[in-house]
Design a protein around this motif. Structure first.
Motif, short mmCIF file in Angstrom:
data_model
loop_
_atom_site.label_atom_id
_atom_site.label_comp_id
_atom_site.label_asym_id
_atom_site.label_seq_id
_atom_site.Cartn_x
_atom_site.Cartn_y
_atom_site.Cartn_z
N TRP A 351 -6.58 -0.34 3.09
CA TRP A 351 -6.14 0.57 4.15
C TRP A 351 -7.27 1.49 4.58
O TRP A 351 -7.40 1.85 5.76
N MET A 382 2.71 -4.96 4.09
CA MET A 382 2.35 -3.84 3.22
C MET A 382 0.83 -3.65 3.24
O MET A 382 0.07 -4.59 3.50
N ILE A 386 -3.31 2.21 -0.65
CA ILE A 386 -2.71 3.46 -0.18
C ILE A 386 -2.81 4.49 -1.32
O ILE A 386 -2.62 4.14 -2.49
N ALA A 392 0.90 6.25 3.49
CA ALA A 392 2.00 5.29 3.50
C ALA A 392 2.84 5.45 4.76
O ALA A 392 3.23 4.47 5.40
N THR A 409 4.13 -0.35 0.97
CA THR A 409 2.82 -0.07 0.40
C THR A 409 2.61 -0.77 -0.93
O THR A 409 3.57 -0.99 -1.68
N VAL A 416 -0.23 7.12 -6.34
CA VAL A 416 0.94 6.64 -5.60
C VAL A 416 2.13 6.48 -6.55
O VAL A 416 3.26 6.80 -6.19
N VAL A 423 6.04 9.01 -1.58
CA VAL A 423 5.45 7.87 -0.89
C VAL A 423 6.54 6.98 -0.28
O VAL A 423 6.49 6.61 0.91
N CYS A 427 8.10 5.12 3.80
CA CYS A 427 7.98 3.69 4.10
C CYS A 427 9.21 2.96 3.57
O CYS A 427 10.15 3.59 3.09
N ALA A 430 7.97 -0.81 -1.89
CA ALA A 430 6.70 -0.76 -2.61
C ALA A 430 6.55 -2.03 -3.44
O ALA A 430 7.53 -2.61 -3.91
#
Length: 550
Positions: A351, A382, A386, A392, A409, A416, A423, A427, A430
């Motif tokens: 990212w 994803m 991150i 995220a 993510t 994270v 996080v 979003c 995960a």
């Protein structure tokens, strides 16, 4: 009396047989000094390098899946013009041809080691290429697999891709190496071939050829000169277990019926045919680097649409989780100015690369969205590396704006996992990459063989971060999966489910055994195993304690 050696089991299975050791690399003759005709010597070096590359191409043509991809990537190294130029420099300094070749490879090896991360993983590959080139120049047998005339357990300090990728499972009963780690080529390729394998077993260097051993790739043990009857029974039990596993089918579920999605990891188009035929619920990790690495220009949106579309078509009606480009720093791109970084493993990758090349990420997301519109797969995206809730949320917002409804993510950075609730609030899901999360949590390079015990996915500290992330997902009603090598361990899989993970993505060959293992355990069993693993002092104790419950 039998004695037991231990290492890290990286490919499940049990096998018994005599050992045979990988052939030693050729020894360099004394350096005779400057070549009388440096230009002719350089030409000979180029011919030898081309011959080695051609041999790897031929091996790749006979292999498939990850093995073919690894060999094709390796065959590009001896064709690098910079390598031949370095040989020429060594010749000009007065070295004889074999020593000039070794010196040139040494220069590139040092550079890869200094770069760290993915590039450091390729340093050992250069050793094998150097040995093959020297053997070609000296007209000596190529280093490689033994041929004792009967099935055997292969011993080696480590294995190069050229050796591992073309192993015959009918001849090589199991693999035991002194070095290597859970994410090494040996581990990945042995698992794809279904050969029991143990790495980081330093004591195996003491074994003489033809000594009988019993290898348990699940437990990570090598019994030397076992009782013949016990060895025969162990192999038979494993055979019966394998037959039962092969008969399993359908979605992943615990004995209570709780759903655990079982998915496959996919790294290139060459793996697509095999992976799509596996009885899975889709793809949990589609690596997209194969479209970018080894290129001088970025792939066009049209090219990307076609490539992603082929995967979506093959997995029509199933889930496909696409990881955006995980390159930069330790996986540099020829068409991006990465600059100089003091520590590439902690540098601009994944990212973070969007800071330097934002259009590249935008193009990739647009291509994924367009391919999704043309096919019937359930497409998720994803981002790798991150590090904060804001990152995220920014990625998810960008993906949603381009027409991708599910954006999440990777959890590879400990920060994270620690802040998983914040996080995940920004979003949709995960996916935990245990390989990277493990190396960052334990501060141990993934390719440092002597640190393999720290890189073990059974490390309680790593499992604690998995639990923290999964609990946050449960609180928010958002799925949390595991797509690292840990997901393919049938003993560890129930532990991960007990920690709260909702999906597991793995090498296709590992999926049937994981499915069977989960089906044999209740939700309460999984929770109890998770508690046992978390209470352990270290990875070895965690694995042993859980294994005793079987």
């Amino acid at each position: 009396m039998s004695s037991r050696l231990t290492g890290i089991g990286v490919s499940a299975g049990v096998a018994a047989g005599p050992v045979a050791r990988l052939a030693s690399p050729p020894e360099l003759p004394p350096d005779t000094g400057a070549e009388p005709d440096p230009d002719a010597a350089t030409a000979r070096a180029r011919e030898a390098l081309d011959a080695v590359a051609a041999d790897l191409d031929a091996r790749a043509a006979k292999a498939s899946g990850p093995a073919a991809d690894v060999l094709l990537a390796q065959s590009m190294m001896p064709r690098d013009p910079a390598l031949a130029e370095q040989v020429g420099k060594a010749l000009a300094s007065g070295r004889s041809l074999p020593h000039a070749v070794a010196e040139a490879f040494g220069v590139f090896r040092a550079a890869l080691e200094a770069a760290g991360g993915y590039l450091a993983e390729r340093a050992a590959d250069l050793d094998d290429l150097c040995h093959r080139t020297v053997a070609q120049l000296l007209d000596l047998p190529m280093p490689g697999l033994p041929d004792p005339g009967h099935p055997y357990v292969l011993l080696a300090t480590d294995l190069a891709p050229a050796d591992t990728a073309t192993l015959d499972p009918k001849q090589v009963l199991a693999i035991v190496t002194e070095q290597g780690g859970p994410t090494s080529h040996t581990a990945i390729l042995a698992k794809s071939l279904g050969i029991p394998a143990i790495v980081a077993c330093a004591a195996s260097r003491e074994l003489a050829d033809d000594v009988e051993v019993l290898v348990d790739g699940r437990a990570g043990t090598v019994d030397v000169e076992p009782d013949p009857g016990e060895a025969k029974r162990a192999v038979q039990v494993e055979k019966e277990r394998a037959q039962a596993v092969a008969a399993s089918s359908g979605p992943g579920r615990t004995a209570d019926g709780t759903s655990v999605k079982l998915l496959v990891n996919l790294g290139s188009s060459a793996e697509l045919a095999t992976a799509s035929e596996v009885d899975s619920e889709g793809v949990g990790l589609l690596r997209t680097e194969f479209l970018y690495l080894s290129r001088t220009t970025a792939p066009s949106v049209t090219e990307q649409v076609e490539s992603y579309g082929a995967v979506f078509a093959a997995f029509a009606g199933r889930k496909v989780v696409v990881r955006t480009l995980d390159a930069g720093a330790d996986k540099p791109l020829a068409f991006v100015d990465h600059g100089e970084e003091p520590n590439p493993a902690l540098g601009v990758r994944g990212w973070r690369l969007a800071r330097r090349a934002p259009d590249m990420l935008a193009d990739q997301l647009a291509a994924i969205a367009e391919a999704r519109n043309r096919h019937d797969a359930d497409v998720w995206v994803m981002a790798p590396m991150i590090s904060t809730p804001a990152e995220a949320a920014a990625f998810a917002e960008q993906a949603h704006a381009l027409g991708l409804p599910v954006a999440g993510t990777m959890v590879e950075v400990p920060a994270v996992a620690i802040r998983a609730r914040q996080v995940l609030a920004g979003c949709d899901f995960a996916s935990i990459g245990t390989n990277d999360l493990g190396q960052y949590t334990l501060a141990a390079d993934r390719m440092a063989g002597e640190l393999a015990d720290l890189l073990d996915p059974w490390q309680p500290a790593l499992l604690e971060l998995v639990r923290t992330t999964a609990q946050a997902g449960r609180e928010l009603g958002k799925p949390v999966g595991v797509c690292g090598e840990a997901a393919s361990d049938p003993l560890l899989a129930p532990v991960l489910v007990g920690l709260g993970v909702t999906s597991l993505s793995m090498a296709p060959a590992a999926l049937p055994e994981v499915r069977a293992g989960l089906a044999a355990r209740t939700d309460a069993d999984c929770a109890r195993l998770a508690d046992i693993a978390l209470a352990a002092a270290d990875a070895a104790e965690a694995r042993a304690a859980v294994a005793k419950t079987e």
